[in-house]
Design an enzyme around this catalytic site. Sequence first.
Site, PDB file in Angstrom:
ATOM      1  N   HIS A 272       0.846  -1.185   0.000  1.00  0.00           N
ATOM      2  CA  HIS A 272       0.000   0.000   0.000  1.00  0.00           C
ATOM      3  C   HIS A 272       0.884   1.238   0.000  1.00  0.00           C
ATOM      4  O   HIS A 272       1.930   1.253   0.633  1.00  0.00           O
ATOM      5  CB  HIS A 272      -0.902   0.019   1.249  1.00  0.00           C
ATOM      6  CG  HIS A 272      -2.057   0.953   1.108  1.00  0.00           C
ATOM      7  ND1 HIS A 272      -1.956   2.294   1.389  1.00  0.00           N
ATOM      8  CD2 HIS A 272      -3.319   0.747   0.676  1.00  0.00           C
ATOM      9  CE1 HIS A 272      -3.134   2.866   1.159  1.00  0.00           C
ATOM     10  NE2 HIS A 272      -3.973   1.954   0.729  1.00  0.00           N
ATOM     11  N   ASP A 329      -8.018  -5.193  -0.267  1.00  0.00           N
ATOM     12  CA  ASP A 329      -8.489  -6.073  -1.352  1.00  0.00           C
ATOM     13  C   ASP A 329      -8.143  -7.535  -1.141  1.00  0.00           C
ATOM     14  O   ASP A 329      -8.612  -8.391  -1.905  1.00  0.00           O
ATOM     15  CB  ASP A 329      -7.883  -5.595  -2.680  1.00  0.00           C
ATOM     16  CG  ASP A 329      -8.437  -4.237  -3.066  1.00  0.00           C
ATOM     17  OD1 ASP A 329      -7.634  -3.314  -3.285  1.00  0.00           O
ATOM     18  OD2 ASP A 329      -9.665  -4.093  -3.085  1.00  0.00           O
TER      19      ASP A 329
END
Length: 393
Positions: A272, A329
């Site tokens: 991320h 996700d």
Amino acid sequence: ASGLITIDPGYKNTGSTKSGITFLDGEKGILRYRGYSIEDLAEKSSFLEVAYLLIYGDLPKQSELNKFQNDIKMHTLVHEDIKRILEGFPSNAHPMGVLSSLVCSLTAFYPESLDPNRSSEAVYLSIIRIMAKVPTMAAWAHKNELGHPVNYPSNNLDYCANFIKMMFAVPAEPFEVDPVIVDALDKLLILHADHEQNCSTSAVRLVGSSQASLYASISAGINALWGPLHGGANQAVIEMLENIKKDGGDIPKYIAKAKDKDDPFRLMGFGHRVYKNFDPRARIIKKAADQVLGKLGIVDPVLDIAKKLEEIALEDEYFVQRKLYPNVDFYSGIIYRAMGIPTEMFTVMFALGRLPGWIAQWKEMRESNEPIGRPRQVYTGPNARNYAELTDR
Ligand code: SDX
């Protein structure tokens, strides 16, 4: 850098705006919407209550929540002509492309949304229309892909139940909405609702900064979310986990591929830009996956592969050194799949969740009269030169 201009690819160290909506602490893995922790909201709130919080800044009183919910209920129906636009799409059209087109077509049905100086009541109506009609259009995009007749929204169902019914009901058969699925959807939508200046939200703010309508700006957000490095990752995660399953569960092979600089393969659902710790949403979704699959009586080998993959990656120097953790996700697709949602609709589910965040960020940008977004560049092309006639080239 050249003179006044500093280049910052991917805006890794550039702040695009000031915002009072969502707070992230990447080092500690903290996420708050308008000051409330994501853990509290996922546990105690509902998606429409969180949508109200993000858009209007405070948790609604009962009367405010009732009005917001009822106004949305009154606008879930979609103009019949939009069904004709839908039927114009090839049946294999990806639902994200169908949805972004249908959302942008709202500017044709509600041209007053093009007026940059329209009243706050008119802006409120645009916000209600987007929140109300996008789930219907998303379910219709799914039915179009199946070649099945669409379902119309029913006013006696709440927001998430209505969407589930429009997604799965088939003509002339009774349909019971499973409360386990409705609760799981409500929680997942809360967890996706906003995330400060991510790629798709930045697209919404940039498009909105030209005074394009809310519908056009949200349509831009849907398109930006589509890519596999962003919202498209939830679909890519399941495809990756399925491949590992087909490959005899050979996780070390995929970990090695992800580390290999010459191999374009990345561990989808990992890493991320901001979180250099666990994504708090991934923690909540991982726990919810066990609960939802347990309640639905589903055993999904892909969930065990995901957990094993996480365990091995988090002990691997390559991932530890780069602070690569599971993101929002990584586990979400496992729940969507257990709910019966097809893989190509996973990113549409992300868009449904992100709607109130996009709306809130667009509204904040417009209310603070931000100037049109127009960055500069460092020019690296040829110097001035004379035109060469075709015969001389
Ligand atoms: C979302 O921004 C947001 O908030 C987004 C989001 C939201 O709510 O809006 O949180 C939603 O988009 C989550 C992310 C979903 N995407 C994926 O899961 C795709 C896989 N992840 C990567 O592509 C990547 O981690 C990104 C895109 C998420 C972040 O990319 P960055 O910040 O540009 O990091 P990078 O590509 O510069 O990677 C840094 C290093 C590199 O290695 P080195 O060159 O330093 O040796 O880490 C490596 C990368 O190769 N790396 C990975 C990796 N992610 C980063 N290596 C293997 N697998 C990965 N997943």
